[in-house]
Design an enzyme around this catalytic site. Structure first.
Site, mmCIF file in Angstrom:
data_model
loop_
_atom_site.group_PDB
_atom_site.id
_atom_site.type_symbol
_atom_site.label_atom_id
_atom_site.label_comp_id
_atom_site.label_asym_id
_atom_site.label_seq_id
_atom_site.Cartn_x
_atom_site.Cartn_y
_atom_site.Cartn_z
ATOM 1 N N LYS A 13 40.959 13.934 19.818
ATOM 2 C CA LYS A 13 40.828 13.845 21.331
ATOM 3 C C LYS A 13 42.208 13.928 21.977
ATOM 4 C CE LYS A 13 39.172 9.564 21.123
ATOM 5 N NZ LYS A 13 38.798 9.124 19.896
ATOM 6 N N ARG A 88 34.377 3.474 26.181
ATOM 7 C CA ARG A 88 34.140 3.303 24.765
ATOM 8 C C ARG A 88 32.828 2.460 24.536
ATOM 9 N NH1 ARG A 88 38.905 3.214 20.445
ATOM 10 N NH2 ARG A 88 40.399 4.478 21.984
ATOM 11 N N ARG A 127 48.324 10.726 10.091
ATOM 12 C CA ARG A 127 48.823 11.066 11.362
ATOM 13 C C ARG A 127 50.236 10.369 11.426
ATOM 14 N NH1 ARG A 127 44.710 9.622 16.019
ATOM 15 N NH2 ARG A 127 44.474 7.451 15.245
ATOM 16 N N ARG A 162 51.315 4.604 13.435
ATOM 17 C CA ARG A 162 50.997 3.547 14.149
ATOM 18 C C ARG A 162 50.648 2.329 13.235
ATOM 19 N NH1 ARG A 162 46.418 6.038 17.903
ATOM 20 N NH2 ARG A 162 45.489 3.931 17.358
ATOM 21 N N ARG A 174 37.718 0.158 13.031
ATOM 22 C CA ARG A 174 37.659 0.831 14.416
ATOM 23 C C ARG A 174 36.627 1.866 14.518
ATOM 24 N NH1 ARG A 174 43.315 2.347 13.427
ATOM 25 N NH2 ARG A 174 43.236 4.180 14.952
#
Ligand code: ADP
Ligand code: ZN
Length: 221
Positions: A13, A88, A127, A162, A174
């Site tokens: 995204k 969300r 990531r 992160r 999540r």
């Protein structure tokens, strides 16, 4: 113009929104990025939000919605926004519709990104993000590595992982919240006739850049 990015964690995204933003001048509004900036600066909002984010839970609407409204009403957003990470939940989507309607606006396009689940987990674990809050460029150690290990190509700052990306427990939580709370939005926006679904996957050899280019072409007409 108001564009919403929909899709599970790690589908791309932020990456796709970034490309569209660069090309169209629409500003990218990532609720996760705003929260992380506030956490780093230890603001009141950041300290409160981190209680939820560290665990992988959603931040309550009482905190999230006013923050989004403030950005929507700010000068930088006046030519249009790409919302990345909001809404969300159905409640957030309904609140957003109301907020936009009060301002004579509406959601114009919802981009729904899909990726096979095993590919997603791998992508989140590999990531890395630029630690410079003004840059925030995202990399992937396998698909999109930086030229020099651990260093951002664009600004030379250190790349970090992160906190909520570093353990599978938070990732799974999540994704579970995505499935139960956010995925119903696909139907919500599909019924409004504004949903565009795009698969991003190495399996079909289609990555964020191509998807963004196709969408940009259509936006520009
Ligand atoms: P991810 O999509 O990988 O979860 P984000 O950067 O979009 O990462 O969000 C990080 C965290 O910020 C989320 O796990 C959640 O705790 C919080 N957050 C972001 N957007 C929202 C939102 N719209 N509502 C509630 N919490 C949010
Ligand atoms: Zn950078």
């Amino acid at each position: 113009m108001v564009i919403i990015m929909l899709g599970a964690q790690g589908t791309g995204k932020g990456t796709v929104a970034g490309f569209i933003s660069q090309d169209t001048g629409l500003v990218q509004l990532s609720t996760g990025d705003i929260f992380r900036k506030n956490i780093k600066e230890q603001t009141k909002l950041g300290i409160e939000a981190n209680k939820y984010i560290a665990k992988g839970d959603l931040v309550p609407d009482e905190i999230t919605v006013p923050m989004v409204v403030e950005y929507l009403d700010s000068d930088i957003a006046k030519n249009g926004v790409i919302l990345d990470g909001f809404p969300r939940s159905l409640e957030q989507a309904e609140k957003l519709d109301k907020i936009l309607a009060q301002r004579g606006k509406k959601v114009d396009l919802v981009i729904n990104l899909t990726t096979p689940r095993d590919e997603i987990i791998d992508r989140i674990l590999t990531r890395r993000v630029c630690s410079n809050q003004q840059c925030k460029t995202t990399y992937n150690l396998k698909m999109n590595p930086p030229k020099v290990e651990g260093i951002c190509d664009k600004c030379g700052s250190e790349l970090i992982q992160r906190e909520d990306d570093s353990n599978e427990e938070s990732i799974n939580k999540r994704l579970e919240i995505y499935d139960t709370q956010t995925a119903p939005l696909v139907d919500y926006y599909n019924k409004k006739g504004i949903l565009r679904t795009e698969e991003i996957s190495v399996r079909i050899n289609r990555l964020g850049r191509q998807v963004a280019d196709d969408i940009i072409k259509d936006i520009k007409g």
